[in-house]
Enzyme design. Structure first.
Site, PDB file in Angstrom:
ATOM      1  N   CYS A  88      51.080  43.075  33.943  1.00 15.69           N
ATOM      2  CA  CYS A  88      52.056  42.748  32.907  1.00 15.69           C
ATOM      3  C   CYS A  88      53.249  42.152  33.656  1.00 15.69           C
ATOM      4  O   CYS A  88      53.922  42.838  34.398  1.00 15.69           O
ATOM      5  CB  CYS A  88      52.419  44.068  32.220  1.00 15.69           C
ATOM      6  SG  CYS A  88      53.705  43.966  31.007  1.00 15.69           S
ATOM      7  N   GLU A 127      42.121  43.077  30.269  1.00 18.75           N
ATOM      8  CA  GLU A 127      42.656  44.450  30.238  1.00 18.75           C
ATOM      9  C   GLU A 127      44.057  44.440  30.809  1.00 18.75           C
ATOM     10  O   GLU A 127      44.326  43.711  31.766  1.00 18.75           O
ATOM     11  CB  GLU A 127      41.729  45.330  31.083  1.00 18.75           C
ATOM     12  CG  GLU A 127      42.143  46.764  31.185  1.00 18.75           C
ATOM     13  CD  GLU A 127      42.433  47.224  32.603  1.00 18.75           C
ATOM     14  OE1 GLU A 127      42.534  48.419  32.817  1.00 18.75           O
ATOM     15  OE2 GLU A 127      42.577  46.363  33.507  1.00 18.75           O
ATOM     16  N   ARG A 174      43.777  57.663  30.134  1.00 19.27           N
ATOM     17  CA  ARG A 174      44.142  56.326  30.635  1.00 19.27           C
ATOM     18  C   ARG A 174      44.203  55.400  29.438  1.00 19.27           C
ATOM     19  O   ARG A 174      43.186  55.154  28.774  1.00 19.27           O
ATOM     20  CB  ARG A 174      43.108  55.844  31.652  1.00 19.27           C
ATOM     21  CG  ARG A 174      43.602  54.702  32.523  1.00 19.27           C
ATOM     22  CD  ARG A 174      42.612  54.402  33.641  1.00 19.27           C
ATOM     23  NE  ARG A 174      43.136  53.400  34.562  1.00 19.27           N
ATOM     24  CZ  ARG A 174      43.927  53.667  35.578  1.00 19.27           C
ATOM     25  NH1 ARG A 174      44.288  54.905  35.821  1.00 19.27           N
ATOM     26  NH2 ARG A 174      44.363  52.692  36.366  1.00 19.27           N
ATOM     27  N   ARG A 176      44.947  51.774  27.889  1.00 19.03           N
ATOM     28  CA  ARG A 176      45.039  50.361  28.255  1.00 19.03           C
ATOM     29  C   ARG A 176      44.840  49.508  27.011  1.00 19.03           C
ATOM     30  O   ARG A 176      44.117  49.905  26.092  1.00 19.03           O
ATOM     31  CB  ARG A 176      43.930  50.000  29.264  1.00 19.03           C
ATOM     32  CG  ARG A 176      44.143  50.604  30.641  1.00 19.03           C
ATOM     33  CD  ARG A 176      45.308  49.933  31.349  1.00 19.03           C
ATOM     34  NE  ARG A 176      45.549  50.387  32.706  1.00 19.03           N
ATOM     35  CZ  ARG A 176      46.369  51.376  33.047  1.00 19.03           C
ATOM     36  NH1 ARG A 176      47.023  52.050  32.136  1.00 19.03           N
ATOM     37  NH2 ARG A 176      46.567  51.695  34.306  1.00 19.03           N
TER      38      ARG A 176
HETATM   39  C1  LIG Z   1      44.702  45.858  37.809  1.00 21.54           C
HETATM   40  S1  LIG Z   1      43.840  45.498  39.259  1.00 21.54           S
HETATM   41  C2  LIG Z   1      42.208  45.302  38.619  1.00 21.54           C
HETATM   42  C3  LIG Z   1      41.258  46.303  39.176  1.00 21.54           C
HETATM   43  C4  LIG Z   1      39.817  46.166  38.783  1.00 21.54           C
HETATM   44  N1  LIG Z   1      39.601  45.986  37.365  1.00 21.54           N
HETATM   45  C5  LIG Z   1      39.012  47.343  39.291  1.00 21.54           C
HETATM   46  O1  LIG Z   1      38.229  47.915  38.545  1.00 21.54           O
HETATM   47  O2  LIG Z   1      39.187  47.727  40.447  1.00 21.54           O
HETATM   48  C6  LIG Z   1      44.331  43.841  39.615  1.00 21.54           C
HETATM   49  C7  LIG Z   1      43.725  43.284  40.882  1.00 21.54           C
HETATM   50  O3  LIG Z   1      44.169  41.931  41.023  1.00 21.54           O
HETATM   51  C8  LIG Z   1      44.317  41.652  42.407  1.00 21.54           C
HETATM   52  N2  LIG Z   1      45.204  40.476  42.554  1.00 21.54           N
HETATM   53  C9  LIG Z   1      46.553  40.456  42.496  1.00 21.54           C
HETATM   54  N3  LIG Z   1      46.998  39.199  42.705  1.00 21.54           N
HETATM   55  C10 LIG Z   1      45.915  38.410  42.873  1.00 21.54           C
HETATM   56  C11 LIG Z   1      45.744  37.016  43.125  1.00 21.54           C
HETATM   57  N4  LIG Z   1      46.778  36.203  43.240  1.00 21.54           N
HETATM   58  N5  LIG Z   1      44.482  36.534  43.232  1.00 21.54           N
HETATM   59  C12 LIG Z   1      43.407  37.353  43.111  1.00 21.54           C
HETATM   60  N6  LIG Z   1      43.521  38.688  42.906  1.00 21.54           N
HETATM   61  C13 LIG Z   1      44.764  39.219  42.773  1.00 21.54           C
HETATM   62  C14 LIG Z   1      44.883  42.957  42.961  1.00 21.54           C
HETATM   63  O4  LIG Z   1      44.662  43.081  44.345  1.00 21.54           O
HETATM   64  C15 LIG Z   1      44.147  44.023  42.144  1.00 21.54           C
HETATM   65  O5  LIG Z   1      42.999  44.464  42.818  1.00 21.54           O
END
Ligand SMILES: C[S@@+](CC[C@H](N)C(=O)[O-])C[C@H]1O[C@@H](n2cnc3c(N)ncnc32)[C@H](O)[C@@H]1O
Length: 410
Positions: A88, A127, A174, A176
């Site tokens: 977010c 999500e 949790r 979401r």
């Molecule tokens: C909310 S988490 C999602 C986790 C996932 N759904 C799971 O089950 O583990 C968001 C993910 O986006 C990754 N992320 C953040 N910035 C990013 C970018 N610029 N490019 C690719 N991935 C990114 C983070 O490292 C993180 O693992």
């Protein structure tokens, strides 16, 4: 047609695992952790899904992938479903004469928007934290409305729902927001158009109620609101009270508060290991010392002094201490593993050893529905907790996957 999934912001693969359990195949995924040089989530993902030939996985900043997309749309394969959990952030835009509409740099929504614009998948499932529905505080609902406005302009209908996993039989509270978008030429969107934006859709016939049923309660209105502002207008001045369920289609929004038909919940007690290493137990000194566990979790009303010397009154209520074993756990956050006394890390009274302790990585994995030791792939233990704080409840995704299969079949 065989359904194929592209997974963005894949983390340790919560979407992929849940969707595979429902029989949907992920053909391409992307994950990159910008905060650190090491990439433990990516390594964990590749350990579990090593088939790079048939299911390639990219550990690069998604913006590097989307930068190539305009000239080479094949860098992401065609797919029937795009999924991802993303942060977010501030989605506001500014329009410039030369470049048109511009979102803030580093805001990941704009990477998703670009992929949708170029790849145009029939279905999308996103999500986010439920705070998205109300942010930013000064212009409530603006960011969700920008997301909806973009998807409307790309020819999608959208339904959203806040799901608290503990209300549907899982062991963690949790909460979401899940956002499901269907291209307007799909049978699902046509069904929505035929039925109209109504409480019937959100309580019965839409995307979410089949797997996440809600009470068929009367509502005080059934009239959608107009939603035909440009994204720039939304960014500048639109504000809206989005409820926990809603639907947007062709310039209209309808949103109501729905109440879950509560499944019997799973208590935290059920995920506990019988024997754990001594390092997870906390000493009485750590509990009772000044700024120890008891203090951190207790209610307080005290005078504090800020760094600039400003003196202010600080107050907060108590949170359960120890955490209740007969309820679902609180939300797992990324700092769950901290052994330093703090408010959010769970502290339980071990029912076997009868002593206070924190949760182990395996117990936290179980709270998210991952197999035991899913993150035991060479990363530091603090990262195992971090990855679980970022991940989702796999069983929720499996049920969404079951529903997606029905919807995509038609
Ligand atoms: C909310 S988490 C999602 C986790 C996932 N759904 C799971 O089950 O583990 C968001 C993910 O986006 C990754 N992320 C953040 N910035 C990013 C970018 N610029 N490019 C690719 N991935 C990114 C983070 O490292 C993180 O693992």
């Amino acid at each position: 047609m065989k359904h194929s999934v592209v997974e963005l912001f894949a983390g340790v693969g919560g979407f992929r695992l849940g969707l595979e359990q429902s029989g949907l195949e992920t053909i391409w995924a992307n994950q990159w952790e910008p905060a650190t040089k090491i990439q433990p989530a990516a390594e964990c993902y590749i350990t579990h899904f090593p088939d790079q030939k048939n299911n390639p996985y990219f550990n690069t900043d998604i913006s590097e992938v989307t930068a190539q997309l305009e000239t080479n749309p094949k860098v992401i394969p065609n797919h029937s479903l795009l999924v991802g959990g993303f942060p977010c952030q501030d989605y506001s835009v500014a329009t410039t004469k030369a470049k048109g509409m511009l979102g803030k740099k580093g805001v990941l929504w704009w990477e998703i928007e670009k992929i949708v614009r170029i790849k145009n998948p029939p279905y999308i499932l996103l999500e986010n934290v439920d705070r998205l529905l109300a942010s930013p505080a000064k212009q409530r609902g603006r960011d969700m409305a920008i997301l909806l406005g973009c998807l409307r302009d790309l020819n999608y209908s959208v339904e959203w729902r806040v799901i608290n996993a503990s209300e549907y039989g899982f062991a963690q509270k949790r909460r979401r927001v899940f956002i499901f978008a269907s291209r307007n030429d799909t049978k699902h969107s046509k069904g929505l158009k035929k039925e109209g934006l109504s409480h019937n859709w959100l309580q019965k016939n839409g995307f979410f109620p089949a797997e996440f049923p809600v009470k068929q309660e009367p509502v005080d209105h059934d009239k959608p609101d107009d939603f035909n502002y440009t994204v720039q207008e939304i960014s500048d001045k639109f504000s809206f009270r989005f409820q926990n369920a809603g639907v947007m289609s062709e310039g209209k929004i309808y949103t109501i508060k729905v109440a879950p038909i509560q499944a019997s919940f799973k208590p935290l007690r059920e995920v506990l290991l019988k024997e754990v290493e001594s390092k997870y137990f906390v000493t009485e000194t750590d509990i009772l010392k000044s700024r120890g566990w008891q203090y951190m979790k207790g209610s307080k009303k005290e005078q504090r002094t800020a760094k600039n010397g400003h003196v202010y009154q600080y107050a907060e209520g108590a949170i359960p201490f120890p955490d209740k074993l007969d309820s679902p756990s609180r939300t797992i956050l990324t700092n769950e593993g901290s052994q330093n006394p703090n408010r959010s890390t769970h502290l339980i009274e071990d029912p076997f050893a009868k002593k206070y302790r924190t949760l182990t990585p395996v117990e936290v994995e179980r709270l998210n529905g991952f197999p035991d030791n899913w993150t035991d792939t060479g990363m530091a233990e603090s990262k195992r907790y971090f990855c679980m704080g970022n991940a989702l409840v796999v069983g929720v995704i499996e049920r969404l996957g079951n529903r997606l299969k029905q919807v995509m079949k038609t």
